[in-house]
Write an enzyme that holds these catalytic residues in place. Structure first.
Site, PDB file in Angstrom:
ATOM      1  N   HIS A  76     -15.566   6.598  27.998  1.00  0.00           N
ATOM      2  CA  HIS A  76     -15.387   6.247  26.585  1.00  0.00           C
ATOM      3  C   HIS A  76     -14.283   7.179  26.100  1.00  0.00           C
ATOM      4  O   HIS A  76     -13.649   7.830  26.921  1.00  0.00           O
ATOM      5  CB  HIS A  76     -16.705   6.432  25.805  1.00  0.00           C
ATOM      6  CG  HIS A  76     -17.171   7.835  25.749  1.00  0.00           C
ATOM      7  ND1 HIS A  76     -17.782   8.450  26.821  1.00  0.00           N
ATOM      8  CD2 HIS A  76     -17.076   8.789  24.794  1.00  0.00           C
ATOM      9  CE1 HIS A  76     -18.076   9.694  26.507  1.00  0.00           C
ATOM     10  NE2 HIS A  76     -17.648   9.938  25.297  1.00  0.00           N
TER      11      HIS A  76
ATOM     12  N   GLU B 279     -13.994  16.613  18.199  1.00  0.00           N
ATOM     13  CA  GLU B 279     -14.179  15.502  19.138  1.00  0.00           C
ATOM     14  C   GLU B 279     -14.446  14.217  18.354  1.00  0.00           C
ATOM     15  O   GLU B 279     -13.999  13.136  18.714  1.00  0.00           O
ATOM     16  CB  GLU B 279     -15.350  15.810  20.077  1.00  0.00           C
ATOM     17  CG  GLU B 279     -15.411  14.860  21.258  1.00  0.00           C
ATOM     18  CD  GLU B 279     -16.442  15.291  22.278  1.00  0.00           C
ATOM     19  OE1 GLU B 279     -16.061  15.928  23.268  1.00  0.00           O
ATOM     20  OE2 GLU B 279     -17.643  15.008  22.081  1.00  0.00           O
TER      21      GLU B 279
ATOM     22  N   HIS C   5     -12.006   9.382  22.646  1.00  0.00           N
ATOM     23  CA  HIS C   5     -11.976  10.000  21.315  1.00  0.00           C
ATOM     24  C   HIS C   5     -10.545  10.182  20.828  1.00  0.00           C
ATOM     25  O   HIS C   5      -9.615  10.289  21.619  1.00  0.00           O
ATOM     26  CB  HIS C   5     -12.643  11.381  21.359  1.00  0.00           C
ATOM     27  CG  HIS C   5     -14.082  11.369  21.757  1.00  0.00           C
ATOM     28  ND1 HIS C   5     -15.070  10.882  20.942  1.00  0.00           N
ATOM     29  CD2 HIS C   5     -14.706  11.775  22.890  1.00  0.00           C
ATOM     30  CE1 HIS C   5     -16.247  10.998  21.562  1.00  0.00           C
ATOM     31  NE2 HIS C   5     -16.057  11.530  22.750  1.00  0.00           N
TER      32      HIS C   5
ATOM     33  N   CYS D 178     -22.876   9.518  27.052  1.00  0.00           N
ATOM     34  CA  CYS D 178     -21.594  10.177  27.356  1.00  0.00           C
ATOM     35  C   CYS D 178     -21.301  10.182  28.859  1.00  0.00           C
ATOM     36  O   CYS D 178     -20.191  10.519  29.270  1.00  0.00           O
ATOM     37  CB  CYS D 178     -21.579  11.616  26.846  1.00  0.00           C
ATOM     38  SG  CYS D 178     -21.665  11.711  25.046  1.00  0.00           S
TER      39      CYS D 178
ATOM     40  N   HIS E 270     -12.788  10.085  28.489  1.00  0.00           N
ATOM     41  CA  HIS E 270     -13.492  11.048  29.343  1.00  0.00           C
ATOM     42  C   HIS E 270     -14.902  10.529  29.631  1.00  0.00           C
ATOM     43  O   HIS E 270     -15.340   9.519  29.094  1.00  0.00           O
ATOM     44  CB  HIS E 270     -13.518  12.450  28.722  1.00  0.00           C
ATOM     45  CG  HIS E 270     -14.553  12.676  27.647  1.00  0.00           C
ATOM     46  ND1 HIS E 270     -15.094  13.910  27.386  1.00  0.00           N
ATOM     47  CD2 HIS E 270     -15.130  11.820  26.772  1.00  0.00           C
ATOM     48  CE1 HIS E 270     -15.950  13.808  26.387  1.00  0.00           C
ATOM     49  NE2 HIS E 270     -15.999  12.573  26.006  1.00  0.00           N
TER      50      HIS E 270
ATOM     51  N   ASP F   8      -2.568  13.527  25.978  1.00  0.00           N
ATOM     52  CA  ASP F   8      -2.556  12.361  25.090  1.00  0.00           C
ATOM     53  C   ASP F   8      -2.477  11.055  25.885  1.00  0.00           C
ATOM     54  O   ASP F   8      -1.646  10.899  26.781  1.00  0.00           O
ATOM     55  CB  ASP F   8      -1.360  12.443  24.138  1.00  0.00           C
ATOM     56  CG  ASP F   8      -1.406  11.330  23.093  1.00  0.00           C
ATOM     57  OD1 ASP F   8      -2.506  10.985  22.628  1.00  0.00           O
ATOM     58  OD2 ASP F   8      -0.332  10.807  22.744  1.00  0.00           O
ATOM     59  N   HIS F   9      -3.335  10.119  25.513  1.00  0.00           N
ATOM     60  CA  HIS F   9      -3.397   8.808  26.187  1.00  0.00           C
ATOM     61  C   HIS F   9      -3.685   8.975  27.675  1.00  0.00           C
ATOM     62  O   HIS F   9      -3.199   8.207  28.494  1.00  0.00           O
ATOM     63  CB  HIS F   9      -2.112   7.995  25.940  1.00  0.00           C
ATOM     64  CG  HIS F   9      -2.089   7.355  24.575  1.00  0.00           C
ATOM     65  ND1 HIS F   9      -1.849   8.059  23.445  1.00  0.00           N
ATOM     66  CD2 HIS F   9      -2.309   6.062  24.173  1.00  0.00           C
ATOM     67  CE1 HIS F   9      -1.908   7.250  22.396  1.00  0.00           C
ATOM     68  NE2 HIS F   9      -2.190   6.040  22.809  1.00  0.00           N
TER      69      HIS F   9
END
Lengths: 135, 135, 135, 135, 135, 135
Positions: free
Chosen positions: C40, C125, C42, C34, C15, C80-81
């Site tokens: 980047h 996060e 998480h 950010c 994100h 996810d991913h």
């Protein structure tokens, strides 16, 4: 340039520590409350470590999806939500101490791996007690 | 009388696993959802292990404040909150698998350390998948 | 006699925090690293809490296998991913801060639950930063 | 067929890092806030690893109840809720860095173990800093 | 639409539990080994929870960088690597039990926060003992 | 000025989820592998939360040594290394789901506490599944 890749898995099982050829007193003296005839159980946490060369094409030592699936087939399907003493043949004649369980898991996984890969295993019986084995 | 001192650090990064010289089908077959062209990301947890003699004067193998700072400069400043494929030159021509990332980190840190110290690294990509490397 | 049952799940995503209607300077001032345009990512750890009466017949508030599957379909398959900004429609016009993500997850799960059940969510996060939301 | 069994324990203690033969400036330069004359403290987490053959009769490398008790007598009773500098004789003339503490613990435990067993120790001073020692 | 944001921090400190107006026997009877005159210590793990509305512009309840910095200034700089009884004025006349420490931390942080935000705190004295406080 | 003090404990037990008045098919349909007639088991992690006023004299809500001992007597001695279905009378006629276990533990502890104290309990059946109850 050997790298080790490690994958965590877990299974929940019942067991008891007990030798049929010992008296109850002997079992109690050695295994204490772990010899309870009605069984007790654990959330076993398993970490499988594979050491090998990085494949220059894929950047992988071993595809973790394959390793995850191998652990599922060879270990989880066999031991998860099972009574180790009663339902897992490897323990019909072997006491399911953490030490013996880890050797059984090693022997289940090793033949399925690339022979050039080294295998090492860590097995947590509780968050405070664990065992490690490298063959 | 060698002692190993270990220091944990972390960085958050985006990446994708993808070979430009492969078709999308090949990438998908090998890397699955990890080859998503829009990237995904991880909280990487890094543990740096330094093995050496205890300095009889200070009682330290290595001052952890210096090690913490070295990890910050060589690894965190370079990779934290970054896109590994797009922004970290070491991965312009190398797939950022955990295995390749750990070798890159090793090669960044090793020249900065006392040559008499052994370096070993552990890198968690997720709480369930991690890699280790000792050169 | 309300009991809360909690189930952990996780997903890995990329994100960035960025408002299109702000200048780069404003984005940098508020979101710092950010707002990196290359993204980047998480390892998000999600805990879903369901509060309700114990079913006197089954002894369950809710079957955890059903809850696990619901989280998979509504959250993991969607996030996810993935790149939250680029691939998850809920964030095309909403900044994917942890606060906004948790409200989106709440709104995805709530309509699928028994209306008599209360829903609460925790979303990590990073291991040091997390958010909680109860509607 | 060597297996390693590991047992976690912990103790809480106060300490300071300080050499009497150095000036306060030197102590401050090397040890920073760790040299605070009023002490500070830690929850030390200790992991003791014993490597040996599995006893074919018991299935144990070593009875973990015995190991747990040994750690209590040799380490916890000596260091738990103590000031290492002031109350633990081994540190009257040795700076209680994590490196020195782990060697002291090794030397306390080794003579009490079966000589055929190898001993290795891990000691966490904080969740982010730890040391390991194998003699 | 209140969301709670939580931030973890930690500090290491020495303390003892002891009332000057009690005899040593009374102190020993109530506080046991925690009353050791030479002090002992802990790695305190602190979690600060802030509840408020999501700012529709930023998507934040509160910027975690600001919260992180506030905790550093108000708590870590004051208590980290300190002896709570001897060096932190709030405990000159108050016993530094976990319960009293958490109220002191609450009172340090509350006046620095947006009055519309609710504050709640969790403080781990050891991995097995912790306290929570919401004012 | 209510503060909550929390204490972690654990016990290992075997159980199965099974209703005698249902057919094996019904049990399998509802409980799946958890209904295995040979039992399976878990490392249960228990957290007991007590909320009350800080005693101005001791600085304690409740002496954690007393709480630790109470959990040992009322819960651990009764359930640790036991088969919940076969050996814990509370489950002779009640299915030992996590939900039912937590209510039993609550009912065991509540009468032993100061009536002015509120009790809340968290029980982890696995690291990913847990329940909470406040009476």
């Amino acid at each position: 340039m050997k790298v080790t890749v490690s994958r965590k898995a877990h299974f929940n099982a019942a067991h008891r520590l007990y030798r049929k050829d010992w008296s109850d007193e002997q079992n109690q003296a050695v295994y204490g409350k772990c010899s309870n005839p009605h069984y007790h159980g654990h959330n076993y946490e398993l970490i499988v470590h594979i050491t090998g060369d990085i494949d220059p094409e894929t950047g992988y030592v071993m595809d973790m999806k394959i390793l995850k699936n191998l652990i599922k087939i060879e270990v989880e399907d066999k031991m998860d939500h099972k009574n180790l003493n009663e339902e897992v043949p490897e323990f019909f004649d072997k006491i399911p101490t953490a030490e013996n369980i880890i050797v059984v898991i090693y022997d289940l996984l090793k033949p399925k791996l690339d022979p050039s890969h080294e295998l090492s295993i860590t097995l947590y019986e509780t968050p405070r007690n664990y065992v490690s084995y490298s063959g």
